[in-house]
Design a protein around this motif. Structure first.
Motif, PDB file in Angstrom:
ATOM      1  N   LEU A  38       0.823  -1.193   0.000  1.00  0.00           N
ATOM      2  CA  LEU A  38       0.000   0.000   0.000  1.00  0.00           C
ATOM      3  C   LEU A  38       0.870   1.260   0.000  1.00  0.00           C
ATOM      4  O   LEU A  38       0.639   2.189  -0.791  1.00  0.00           O
ATOM      5  CB  LEU A  38      -0.931   0.010   1.213  1.00  0.00           C
ATOM      6  CG  LEU A  38      -1.783   1.276   1.391  1.00  0.00           C
ATOM      7  CD1 LEU A  38      -2.701   1.491   0.204  1.00  0.00           C
ATOM      8  CD2 LEU A  38      -2.586   1.209   2.692  1.00  0.00           C
ATOM      9  N   LEU A  39       1.863   1.314   0.864  1.00  0.00           N
ATOM     10  CA  LEU A  39       2.701   2.503   0.965  1.00  0.00           C
ATOM     11  C   LEU A  39       3.503   2.726  -0.315  1.00  0.00           C
ATOM     12  O   LEU A  39       3.676   3.871  -0.757  1.00  0.00           O
ATOM     13  CB  LEU A  39       3.626   2.388   2.179  1.00  0.00           C
ATOM     14  CG  LEU A  39       2.922   2.337   3.546  1.00  0.00           C
ATOM     15  CD1 LEU A  39       3.925   2.111   4.661  1.00  0.00           C
ATOM     16  CD2 LEU A  39       2.116   3.605   3.800  1.00  0.00           C
ATOM     17  N   GLN A  40       3.978   1.651  -0.920  1.00  0.00           N
ATOM     18  CA  GLN A  40       4.710   1.778  -2.185  1.00  0.00           C
ATOM     19  C   GLN A  40       3.792   2.269  -3.295  1.00  0.00           C
ATOM     20  O   GLN A  40       4.198   3.077  -4.141  1.00  0.00           O
ATOM     21  CB  GLN A  40       5.341   0.437  -2.552  1.00  0.00           C
ATOM     22  CG  GLN A  40       6.511   0.052  -1.661  1.00  0.00           C
ATOM     23  CD  GLN A  40       6.970  -1.393  -1.855  1.00  0.00           C
ATOM     24  OE1 GLN A  40       6.382  -2.141  -2.654  1.00  0.00           O
ATOM     25  NE2 GLN A  40       7.979  -1.793  -1.117  1.00  0.00           N
ATOM     26  N   ARG A  41       2.555   1.797  -3.286  1.00  0.00           N
ATOM     27  CA  ARG A  41       1.588   2.227  -4.297  1.00  0.00           C
ATOM     28  C   ARG A  41       1.306   3.727  -4.165  1.00  0.00           C
ATOM     29  O   ARG A  41       1.230   4.451  -5.164  1.00  0.00           O
ATOM     30  CB  ARG A  41       0.303   1.425  -4.120  1.00  0.00           C
ATOM     31  CG  ARG A  41      -0.878   1.895  -4.916  1.00  0.00           C
ATOM     32  CD  ARG A  41      -0.821   1.486  -6.373  1.00  0.00           C
ATOM     33  NE  ARG A  41      -2.124   1.631  -6.993  1.00  0.00           N
ATOM     34  CZ  ARG A  41      -2.687   2.793  -7.356  1.00  0.00           C
ATOM     35  NH1 ARG A  41      -2.029   3.934  -7.168  1.00  0.00           N
ATOM     36  NH2 ARG A  41      -3.887   2.813  -7.903  1.00  0.00           N
ATOM     37  N   LEU A  42       1.177   4.216  -2.935  1.00  0.00           N
ATOM     38  CA  LEU A  42       0.941   5.630  -2.708  1.00  0.00           C
ATOM     39  C   LEU A  42       2.158   6.464  -3.101  1.00  0.00           C
ATOM     40  O   LEU A  42       2.032   7.513  -3.736  1.00  0.00           O
ATOM     41  CB  LEU A  42       0.579   5.875  -1.235  1.00  0.00           C
ATOM     42  CG  LEU A  42      -0.746   5.272  -0.762  1.00  0.00           C
ATOM     43  CD1 LEU A  42      -0.886   5.407   0.748  1.00  0.00           C
ATOM     44  CD2 LEU A  42      -1.929   5.936  -1.458  1.00  0.00           C
ATOM     45  N   THR A  43       3.342   5.980  -2.742  1.00  0.00           N
ATOM     46  CA  THR A  43       4.569   6.700  -3.083  1.00  0.00           C
ATOM     47  C   THR A  43       4.756   6.779  -4.590  1.00  0.00           C
ATOM     48  O   THR A  43       5.124   7.837  -5.133  1.00  0.00           O
ATOM     49  CB  THR A  43       5.786   6.016  -2.441  1.00  0.00           C
ATOM     50  OG1 THR A  43       5.625   5.995  -1.013  1.00  0.00           O
ATOM     51  CG2 THR A  43       7.075   6.754  -2.783  1.00  0.00           C
ATOM     52  N   ALA A  44       4.489   5.666  -5.276  1.00  0.00           N
ATOM     53  CA  ALA A  44       4.640   5.644  -6.726  1.00  0.00           C
ATOM     54  C   ALA A  44       3.692   6.615  -7.415  1.00  0.00           C
ATOM     55  O   ALA A  44       3.964   7.077  -8.533  1.00  0.00           O
ATOM     56  CB  ALA A  44       4.413   4.224  -7.253  1.00  0.00           C
ATOM     57  N   SER A  45       2.591   6.950  -6.732  1.00  0.00           N
ATOM     58  CA  SER A  45       1.622   7.890  -7.295  1.00  0.00           C
ATOM     59  C   SER A  45       1.924   9.326  -6.870  1.00  0.00           C
ATOM     60  O   SER A  45       1.109  10.220  -7.102  1.00  0.00           O
ATOM     61  CB  SER A  45       0.207   7.498  -6.857  1.00  0.00           C
ATOM     62  OG  SER A  45      -0.127   6.209  -7.341  1.00  0.00           O
ATOM     63  N   GLY A  46       3.052   9.513  -6.214  1.00  0.00           N
ATOM     64  CA  GLY A  46       3.484  10.851  -5.841  1.00  0.00           C
ATOM     65  C   GLY A  46       3.036  11.318  -4.486  1.00  0.00           C
ATOM     66  O   GLY A  46       3.170  12.500  -4.157  1.00  0.00           O
ATOM     67  N   GLU A  47       2.491  10.404  -3.656  1.00  0.00           N
ATOM     68  CA  GLU A  47       1.974  10.778  -2.340  1.00  0.00           C
ATOM     69  C   GLU A  47       2.874  10.191  -1.247  1.00  0.00           C
ATOM     70  O   GLU A  47       2.793   9.016  -0.910  1.00  0.00           O
ATOM     71  CB  GLU A  47       0.548  10.275  -2.177  1.00  0.00           C
ATOM     72  CG  GLU A  47      -0.195  10.904  -1.016  1.00  0.00           C
ATOM     73  CD  GLU A  47      -0.400  12.406  -1.180  1.00  0.00           C
ATOM     74  OE1 GLU A  47       0.363  13.165  -0.533  1.00  0.00           O
ATOM     75  OE2 GLU A  47      -1.290  12.806  -1.943  1.00  0.00           O
TER      76      GLU A  47
END
Length: 487
Positions: free
Chosen positions: A218-227
């Motif tokens: 989840l955290l990687q997915r958010l980071t990859a989206s710029g968040e």
């Protein structure tokens, strides 16, 4: 009867079944400054910003349906025949409700209700709500409440924030991508809480219900989206905190709903701070869950006050109040029919103390009272129940019940305190400052007095009579104060 479509009723059933302790063991009437004790009003206006205080917001709005109070969803929840009679043995889902208001004529009544809640929360110094996300579909009642809250925040007092907090128990099978998409969409709102460096503050209830790999995804997915995320979960089983140490930026803990939990709270908080993590101490007023058939003993106002003292002792960076409005656990501080404004006004005083680092000056005499309306041992109560409510699911872990009347006095100078019951009067000479005076619970009417010399300063009757018989046990502590008439 029910005023909800089937989908919302399904979510309610899930919420009612979810017992967080079991996991571990195995309109509102807006307070104006003129209504608040002078000492509290002065303290909350100091403008201290370094430390933050949030309250956990969970499920229960001012009104579900904008119906009259005698016919609305809360009336259903409080009735033994409510929820289709499924909780008849328990006497209903909850024992109190938000202070009722007349139906509102406006089409956006739910947003206006939420605005009143935000104003009331901000008035006592709260920086925001920690919103429990138990659903991410657009039609979920959780998302409806959250959208109303964010819309109301645009119109409310400045600086009010909403921390998004994932309920891992309810969303345990929800795909990570779907959760990430919902968070990314919500994160565009300017009232969603962020750190000063711009990172999105993301909370989670009981993060240990998911494995570390799911959180990393989840955290990687958010980071990859710029968040970029400041991960700030609330642990139920604090023994698992170590498993997540590399992932979290800060932490809090649930529970601590009895005095014997305070040493653990201090220990965990100190360890978190030693590990370089931001720590949010938790504050509970009380915990009574009739739908689960148990209660936790909080010793009148003592648990609430001891929790604040613990937060200050260990130098907590923030405080999470559990809760603003979880009526299913009886832990609400918002003004309500049984606790009235008692915990709400106390919260104002302790929030100011926590943020400023010094106790606010007491410039006005105020008497608070806290007592149940029946003894936990009264043989004539709960006559319609096939069981007695117990202190916790596993009694050996519970604090024993206490049956006292408490007079909590805030005095600007010394005085004599008196509690009057059907068995007579008991008095105590009190110094200036804060004094807790207790006597055993006695059936009948009760009143409280402050005198100096021969002069009576305050004469305060309790709004609640203590009973010897009842069809269903009500083990909520009720409250009131000399600063406000009962509502």
């Amino acid at each position: 009867m029910s005023f909800f479509p089937a989908r919302i009723n399904d979510d309610l059933k899930l919420h009612a079944r979810m017992d967080r302790r079991r996991l571990l063991s195995a309109g509102i009437l807006l307070a104006g400054a003129s209504s608040m004790p002078a000492s509290v009003a002065a303290a909350t206006s100091s403008g201290a910003k370094a430390k933050k205080v949030y309250a956990h917001w969970h499920w229960f709005p001012t009104s579900f349906d904008n119906w009259p109070a005698d016919k609305d969803q809360y009336a259903d929840y409080m009735s033994p025949d409510g929820t289709q009679g499924k909780l008849r043995a328990e006497g209903g889902f909850v024992r109190e409700r938000p202070l009722p208001r007349p139906p509102r004529p406006e089409a956006n009544w739910a947003v206006l209700d939420m605005l009143d809640e935000i104003k009331a929360a901000r008035h006592i110094g709260l920086d925001g709500f920690l919103f429990n996300m138990g659903g991410i579909d657009d039609g979920s009642p959780y998302m409806i409440h959250l959208r109303n809250m964010l819309e109301a925040a645009k119109q409310g007092p400045p600086g009010f924030e909403v921390i998004l907090s994932i309920d891992t128990v309810i969303l345990v099978k929800t795909p990570v991508d779907a959760i990430a998409d919902a968070i990314l969409k919500l994160a565009r709102n300017s009232h969603v809480a962020r750190q000063s460096d711009g990172r999105l503050i993301l909370g989670a209830f009981s993060p240990e219900q998911w494995d570390v790999g799911r959180w990393k995804e989840l955290l990687q997915r958010l980071t990859a989206s710029g968040e970029k995320v400041f991960f700030y979960p609330t642990f139920l089983d604090v023994r698992r905190t170590i498993d997540f140490m590399d992932l979290i930026d800060g932490a809090s803990m649930w529970g601590v709903d009895k005095l014997s939990d305070i040493p653990l709270l201090k220990k965990v908080g100190k360890l978190a701070k030693q590990a370089g993590k931001v720590w949010a101490s938790v504050v509970w007023p009380q915990d009574f869950r009739p739908h689960n058939r148990w209660f936790s003993e909080c010793h009148n106002s003592e648990l609430f006050r001891a929790s604040w003292a613990a937060a200050m002792e260990i130098g907590s960076d923030a405080v999470n109040i559990a809760t603003w409005n979880d009526y299913s656990e009886g832990s609400e501080i918002r003004p309500s029919t049984s606790i009235q404004y008692a915990f709400y006004d106390l919260a104002a005083f302790y929030i100011a103390w926590f943020k400023n680092g010094t106790m606010p000056p007491i410039t006005e005499d105020v008497l608070y009272y806290f007592h149940r309306i029946e003894s936990t041992e009264a043989a004539g109560t709960g006559s319609a129940q096939p069981f007695r409510f117990a202190t916790n699911l596993v009694s050996r872990f519970a604090d024993p019940p206490q049956n006292d009347i408490e007079l909590l006095a805030f005095l600007k100078e010394p005085g004599e305190l008196t509690i009057v019951t059907a068995k007579g009067a008991k008095s105590l000479k009190a110094k200036a400052g804060i004094t807790s005076f207790r006597i055993p619970l006695v059936p009948g009417k009760v009143s409280f007095r402050l005198s100096r010399g021969d002069a009576s300063v305050i004469d305060l009757p309790s709004a609640f009579e203590i009973r010897e018989t009842s069809a269903y046990q009500d083990l909520l502590y009720h409250g009131g104060s000399s600063s406000r008439p009962p509502v």
